[in-house]
Write a protein that holds these residues in place. Structure first.
Motif, short mmCIF file in Angstrom:
data_model
loop_
_atom_site.label_atom_id
_atom_site.label_comp_id
_atom_site.label_asym_id
_atom_site.label_seq_id
_atom_site.Cartn_x
_atom_site.Cartn_y
_atom_site.Cartn_z
N UNK A 122 0.85 -1.20 0.00
CA UNK A 122 0.00 0.00 0.00
C UNK A 122 0.88 1.25 0.00
N UNK A 123 0.85 1.98 -1.11
CA UNK A 123 1.65 3.19 -1.23
C UNK A 123 0.81 4.45 -1.08
N UNK A 124 -0.46 4.28 -0.70
CA UNK A 124 -1.32 5.42 -0.52
C UNK A 124 -1.78 6.07 -1.81
N UNK A 125 -1.69 5.32 -2.91
CA UNK A 125 -2.05 5.87 -4.21
C UNK A 125 -3.57 5.90 -4.40
N UNK A 126 -3.99 6.78 -5.30
CA UNK A 126 -5.40 6.87 -5.67
C UNK A 126 -5.49 7.04 -7.18
N UNK A 127 -6.32 6.20 -7.81
CA UNK A 127 -6.46 6.25 -9.26
C UNK A 127 -7.88 5.81 -9.61
N UNK A 149 2.39 -7.12 -8.81
CA UNK A 149 1.69 -5.95 -9.35
C UNK A 149 0.21 -5.92 -8.97
N UNK A 150 -0.39 -7.08 -8.88
CA UNK A 150 -1.81 -7.15 -8.51
C UNK A 150 -2.02 -6.79 -7.04
N UNK A 151 -1.06 -7.20 -6.19
CA UNK A 151 -1.14 -6.82 -4.78
C UNK A 151 -1.07 -5.31 -4.63
N UNK A 152 -0.23 -4.68 -5.41
CA UNK A 152 -0.09 -3.22 -5.36
C UNK A 152 -1.35 -2.54 -5.87
N UNK A 153 -1.89 -3.04 -6.97
CA UNK A 153 -3.11 -2.44 -7.53
C UNK A 153 -4.30 -2.61 -6.60
N UNK A 154 -4.34 -3.70 -5.84
CA UNK A 154 -5.47 -3.96 -4.95
C UNK A 154 -5.57 -2.94 -3.82
N UNK A 155 -4.48 -2.22 -3.56
CA UNK A 155 -4.48 -1.21 -2.49
C UNK A 155 -4.61 0.22 -3.02
N UNK A 230 1.84 2.65 -17.30
CA UNK A 230 2.75 1.82 -16.52
C UNK A 230 2.31 1.79 -15.06
N UNK A 231 2.51 0.66 -14.43
CA UNK A 231 2.14 0.48 -13.03
C UNK A 231 2.72 1.57 -12.13
N UNK A 232 3.97 1.95 -12.36
CA UNK A 232 4.62 2.95 -11.51
C UNK A 232 3.91 4.30 -11.55
N UNK A 233 3.35 4.65 -12.70
CA UNK A 233 2.65 5.92 -12.82
C UNK A 233 1.37 5.93 -11.99
N UNK A 234 0.70 4.79 -11.91
CA UNK A 234 -0.49 4.69 -11.06
C UNK A 234 -0.11 4.77 -9.59
N UNK A 235 0.94 4.07 -9.22
CA UNK A 235 1.35 4.03 -7.80
C UNK A 235 1.87 5.39 -7.33
N UNK A 236 2.19 6.26 -8.25
CA UNK A 236 2.71 7.59 -7.87
C UNK A 236 1.61 8.65 -7.86
N UNK A 237 0.37 8.25 -8.16
CA UNK A 237 -0.75 9.20 -8.17
C UNK A 237 -1.28 9.40 -6.74
N UNK A 238 -1.78 10.59 -6.51
CA UNK A 238 -2.36 10.93 -5.21
C UNK A 238 -3.74 11.56 -5.39
#
Length: 238
Positions: A122-127, A149-155, A230-238
């Motif tokens: 959980x990186x606190x991302x919002x998308x 990657x799916x674990x990261x997207x699930x959060x 890319x997954x990283x761009x989603x995880x970097x969104x707030x």
């Protein structure tokens, strides 16, 4: 820890926001990020085309540059597999075999580094979007990256992940393969895009920019409004 980021050519030249996102994420997590200025292509195009003798001097420069890195993070299953798996084959029975094996143990695909090495999902991302995930061939088959990657997207807040039936099917890019066999490459990509379209997703997500470039080209040509990211761009969104 000190994390050395290896930026693939595609990311450096066409998708720099992916590299920026990874650096920002790692720094927010408290790590020191390095990017040696003399890093260049990992040698994969020549290697995959069968020109191993030509690939070695290119790869050797990377191998020597990364020899003292604590951890090497790659935003690509393709280039990650080159460093982690194929360098051991490329440098087998050479004076650099031990160095290749040592580097292999310290190379991580980005999503797997977060989940398996750091224990963070959980990186606190919002998308706020409906997405479907494409498993790149090298990341899935050579590195075994599937769950991370799916674990990261699930959060990710407000994100809905809908799996497509052809998630593990090759998109048809394959680097030199797309150049040598464009008709086959296009047909394979069309299968992938059709499967993604059935999910009614807003985005196709992957951890390989090269795959996404191929798929975005096919989507744009047919007027499909679906986008790739890319997954990283989603995880970097707030």
């Amino acid at each position: 820890m000190t994390v050395t980021v290896f930026i693939p050519c595609f990311v450096d030249l066409a998708f720099p926001r992916v590299g920026v996102s990874i650096v920002q994420i790692l720094e927010r997590l408290g790590h020191r990020v390095e990017y040696p200025e003399n890093l260049a292509c990992c040698g994969q195009p020549a290697f995959n085309s069968g020109y191993w003798d030509e690939a070695r001097p290119v790869a050797l420069k990377v191998l020597q540059t990364l020899q003292n890195a604590e951890a090497v993070v790659v935003p690509s299953g393709s280039c990650g597999a080159m460093l982690k798996v194929f360098y051991r084959e490329l440098f087998a029975n050479t004076p650099h075999a031990a160095a290749a094996a040592s580097l292999s143990a310290r190379v991580w695909e980005f999503s797997d580094f977060l989940v398996s090495k750091l224990g963070i999902a959980d990186l606190g991302a919002r998308f706020p979007a409906r997405v479907t995930f494409h498993d790149g061939c090298h990341g899935l088959r050579e590195l075994g990256v599937k769950k991370s990657p799916r674990a990261l997207l699930s959060h990710v807040r407000d994100l809905e992940l809908v799996e497509m039936s052809e998630a593990e099917t090759c998109c048809g890019f394959g680097g030199a393969f797309a150049v040598k066999f464009p008709m086959i490459s296009t047909a394979m990509g069309e299968v992938k895009c059709a499967s993604a379209d059935q999910t009614r997703a807003d985005y196709i997500v992957s951890n390989d920019s090269s795959c996404l470039m191929h798929l975005q080209g096919l989507l744009s040509r047919t007027g499909n409004p679906m986008q790739t990211i890319h997954l990283a761009e989603i995880l970097n969104r707030r």
